[in-house]
Design a protein around this motif. Structure first.
Motif, mmCIF file in Angstrom:
data_model
loop_
_atom_site.group_PDB
_atom_site.id
_atom_site.type_symbol
_atom_site.label_atom_id
_atom_site.label_comp_id
_atom_site.label_asym_id
_atom_site.label_seq_id
_atom_site.Cartn_x
_atom_site.Cartn_y
_atom_site.Cartn_z
ATOM 1 N N ILE A 1 63.721 15.464 12.893
ATOM 2 C CA ILE A 1 64.294 14.132 13.081
ATOM 3 C C ILE A 1 63.544 13.113 12.222
ATOM 4 N N TYR A 2 62.257 13.339 11.987
ATOM 5 C CA TYR A 2 61.502 12.487 11.060
ATOM 6 C C TYR A 2 62.060 12.654 9.649
ATOM 7 N N GLN A 3 62.237 13.908 9.253
ATOM 8 C CA GLN A 3 62.687 14.202 7.897
ATOM 9 C C GLN A 3 64.078 13.632 7.619
ATOM 10 N N VAL A 4 64.990 13.834 8.560
ATOM 11 C CA VAL A 4 66.363 13.370 8.340
ATOM 12 C C VAL A 4 66.418 11.850 8.330
ATOM 13 N N THR A 5 65.654 11.196 9.209
ATOM 14 C CA THR A 5 65.630 9.735 9.250
ATOM 15 C C THR A 5 65.086 9.175 7.942
ATOM 16 N N VAL A 6 63.971 9.722 7.480
ATOM 17 C CA VAL A 6 63.358 9.230 6.242
ATOM 18 C C VAL A 6 64.278 9.473 5.048
ATOM 19 N N ARG A 7 64.935 10.619 5.011
ATOM 20 C CA ARG A 7 65.860 10.890 3.907
ATOM 21 C C ARG A 7 67.022 9.900 3.911
ATOM 22 N N ARG A 8 67.474 9.554 5.089
ATOM 23 C CA ARG A 8 68.564 8.584 5.176
ATOM 24 C C ARG A 8 68.120 7.234 4.616
ATOM 25 N N LEU A 9 66.921 6.810 4.969
ATOM 26 C CA LEU A 9 66.400 5.539 4.470
ATOM 27 C C LEU A 9 66.138 5.609 2.964
ATOM 28 N N ALA A 10 65.624 6.748 2.512
ATOM 29 C CA ALA A 10 65.326 6.905 1.081
ATOM 30 C C ALA A 10 66.601 6.870 0.245
ATOM 31 N N SER A 11 67.665 7.479 0.766
ATOM 32 C CA SER A 11 68.927 7.498 0.024
ATOM 33 C C SER A 11 69.492 6.097 -0.152
ATOM 34 N N ALA A 12 69.114 5.187 0.766
ATOM 35 C CA ALA A 12 69.548 3.788 0.672
ATOM 36 C C ALA A 12 68.481 2.929 -0.011
ATOM 37 N N ASN A 13 67.422 3.579 -0.511
ATOM 38 C CA ASN A 13 66.311 2.902 -1.190
ATOM 39 C C ASN A 13 65.637 1.861 -0.300
ATOM 40 N N ARG A 14 65.579 2.152 0.997
ATOM 41 C CA ARG A 14 64.895 1.234 1.927
ATOM 42 C C ARG A 14 63.462 1.711 2.132
ATOM 43 N N LEU A 15 62.682 1.626 1.069
ATOM 44 C CA LEU A 15 61.327 2.155 1.089
ATOM 45 C C LEU A 15 60.408 1.378 2.027
ATOM 46 N N SER A 16 60.658 0.094 2.161
ATOM 47 C CA SER A 16 59.817 -0.710 3.058
ATOM 48 C C SER A 16 59.999 -0.268 4.507
ATOM 49 N N LEU A 17 61.200 0.184 4.852
ATOM 50 C CA LEU A 17 61.435 0.664 6.217
ATOM 51 C C LEU A 17 60.759 2.012 6.436
ATOM 52 N N ILE A 18 60.722 2.835 5.386
ATOM 53 C CA ILE A 18 60.006 4.112 5.490
ATOM 54 C C ILE A 18 58.528 3.847 5.744
ATOM 55 N N GLU A 19 57.965 2.917 4.982
ATOM 56 C CA GLU A 19 56.562 2.551 5.201
ATOM 57 C C GLU A 19 56.358 2.031 6.618
ATOM 58 N N ASP A 20 57.284 1.233 7.083
ATOM 59 C CA ASP A 20 57.181 0.641 8.421
ATOM 60 C C ASP A 20 57.099 1.713 9.506
ATOM 61 N N ILE A 21 58.000 2.710 9.461
ATOM 62 C CA ILE A 21 58.017 3.699 10.542
ATOM 63 C C ILE A 21 56.888 4.720 10.417
ATOM 64 N N LEU A 22 56.476 5.036 9.179
ATOM 65 C CA LEU A 22 55.405 6.018 9.018
ATOM 66 C C LEU A 22 54.036 5.412 9.289
ATOM 67 N N GLU A 23 53.828 4.180 8.873
ATOM 68 C CA GLU A 23 52.550 3.527 9.174
ATOM 69 C C GLU A 23 52.380 3.343 10.675
ATOM 70 N N ALA A 24 53.492 3.151 11.380
ATOM 71 C CA ALA A 24 53.422 2.963 12.832
ATOM 72 C C ALA A 24 52.937 4.208 13.548
ATOM 73 N N GLN A 25 53.017 5.356 12.879
ATOM 74 C CA GLN A 25 52.610 6.607 13.516
ATOM 75 C C GLN A 25 51.081 6.750 13.605
ATOM 76 N N LYS A 26 50.355 5.930 12.868
ATOM 77 C CA LYS A 26 48.894 6.026 12.861
ATOM 78 C C LYS A 26 48.269 5.667 14.216
#
Length: 386
Positions: free
Chosen positions: A67-92
């Protein structure tokens, strides 16, 4: 691409919802169902990211790598890199980050999104996050570098990082480097990695040789390919169907379709059987040569051999069928692809719709558009021509 990512996300989430364990309490499944349902129905990507961060507060949710992979791929396909950073940094903030496997997941996701600088930053932060770095996380960083196409960084990371971490590169490390050199087109450097492996006492494996075969066959360097086969035999590494598929693609690429057919026939009578990728190579070759009847014969043959067609199978055949006026079969294959959840590029479907309308098969065209809607294609990507 964005349509496909949304569909993959929806398909996976539906599967996840139906397979959620019910061994704890009667409220567990509805709770996870509601989380998943909210995620895959969310069209607003900003809200998707917000909901994802809230959902990741659940430990069981964080265990779901896909579910992490599919979500990130969906955001990447839309070039929403800032949102990818937002959700992955939150995992720390979760204790999972001290587990190397969880950290590797985040590094890999950054790499798949082309965000190597973020992957490197996270890798550097791992000690302060109480996560021990081993050759596994080093390999994840190296792989993220290649996935991000940061080829100017690859050799430096490989050359300097092991000594800094006091780790020895393993076969996976060298295989990543072989892939990097192949993607750079530096095939001679890729082969030299075998010598480096020998110096380090690391034995090459099937992946090492298959990567080299793909690189040399893709570059039509058949003389070097034969040398790789010899090296493989000397190393007592047995080829698999991927090895032969690399050769098939190489033969087809240079127009040696008859030799490709012979190879598939030989495989069919041997221990290693051709797979869907073997048949796809032949289909693409015949379509490229304009021999549609042979391409259709191969398609029928793979069905008889219980091979399951995949997206690339349909995407090779459908355009050729449309170009040659075989709209009835093109229509059938488009329907079959969607029933198999092999979602074609929207341009392939639109080409079939346009071809059907041109041949006055309006009812069939409307049916395809209707199926496209039911399978989450946008109204603008597949539509009736005006």
């Amino acid at each position: 691409m964005a349509t496909l990512s949304r569909l993959l996300f929806r398909t996976f989430c539906t599967s996840l919802a139906t397979t959620t364990t019910t061994t704890t309490t009667t409220t567990t499944t509805p709770t996870m169902n509601s989380i998943v349902d909210k995620l895959f129905k969310e069209r607003n990507l900003t809200k998707l990211a917000e909901n994802f961060k809230k959902s990741s507060e659940s430990y069981r949710f964080r265990c779901k790598h896909r579910i992490y992979q599919v979500t990130v791929r969906r955001l990447a396909s839309a070039n929403r890199l800032s949102l990818i950073e937002d959700i992955l940094e939150a995992q720390k903030k979760y204790s999972d980050i001290s587990t190397e496997g969880f950290a590797i997941r985040l590094i890999s996701l950054y790499g798949e999104s082309g965000m190597f600088d973020h992957a490197r930053k996270l890798f550097d932060e791992l000690p302060s996050l109480r996560c021990r770095r081993t050759v596994k996380s080093f390999n994840a960083l190296l792989n993220a570098c290649v996935d991000s196409k940061k080829f100017d960084h690859v050799e430096r990371v490989f050359g300097e990082m092991p000594s800094e971490l006091s780790v020895d590169p393993d076969v996976y490390s060298f295989n990543i480097m072989i892939r990097a050199f192949c993607e750079m087109g530096s095939l001679d450097s890729a082969v030299l990695m075998l010598d480096e492996m020998g110096k380090k006492g690391v034995e090459p494996n099937l992946i090492s040789f298959n990567t080299l075969l793909c690189g040399f066959y893709d570059s039509a360097r058949f003389d070097q390919c034969e040398k790789v086969w010899i090296l493989m035999e000397k190393s007592n590494v047995k080829p698999d169907i991927r090895s032969y598929n690399a050769k098939l693609r190489g033969l087809v690429a240079v127009g040696k379709i008859s030799e490709a057919v012979e190879l598939v026939e030989e495989l069919g009578s041997g221990e290693i059987k051709p797979d869907i990728h073997s048949f796809n190579a032949l289909i693409k070759g015949f379509c490229k040569d304009g021999n549609l009847e042979e391409a259709k014969r191969v398609y029928d043959d793979l069905l008889k051999k219980d091979c399951v067609p995949i997206r690339s199978t349909f995407e090779a055949l459908v355009p050729s069928l449309c170009e040659n006026g075989d709209l009835d079969l093109a229509f059938k294959l488009c329907k079959d692809s969607m029933s198999r959840r092999c979602m074609l590029d929207a341009r392939v479907l639109q080409g079939a719709v346009d071809g059907l309308v041109e041949k006055s098969k309006v009812e069939e065209a409307e049916k395809l558009v209707e199926l496209a809607r039911a399978n989450s294609y946008s109204r603008s990507s597949v539509k009736m021509p005006s």
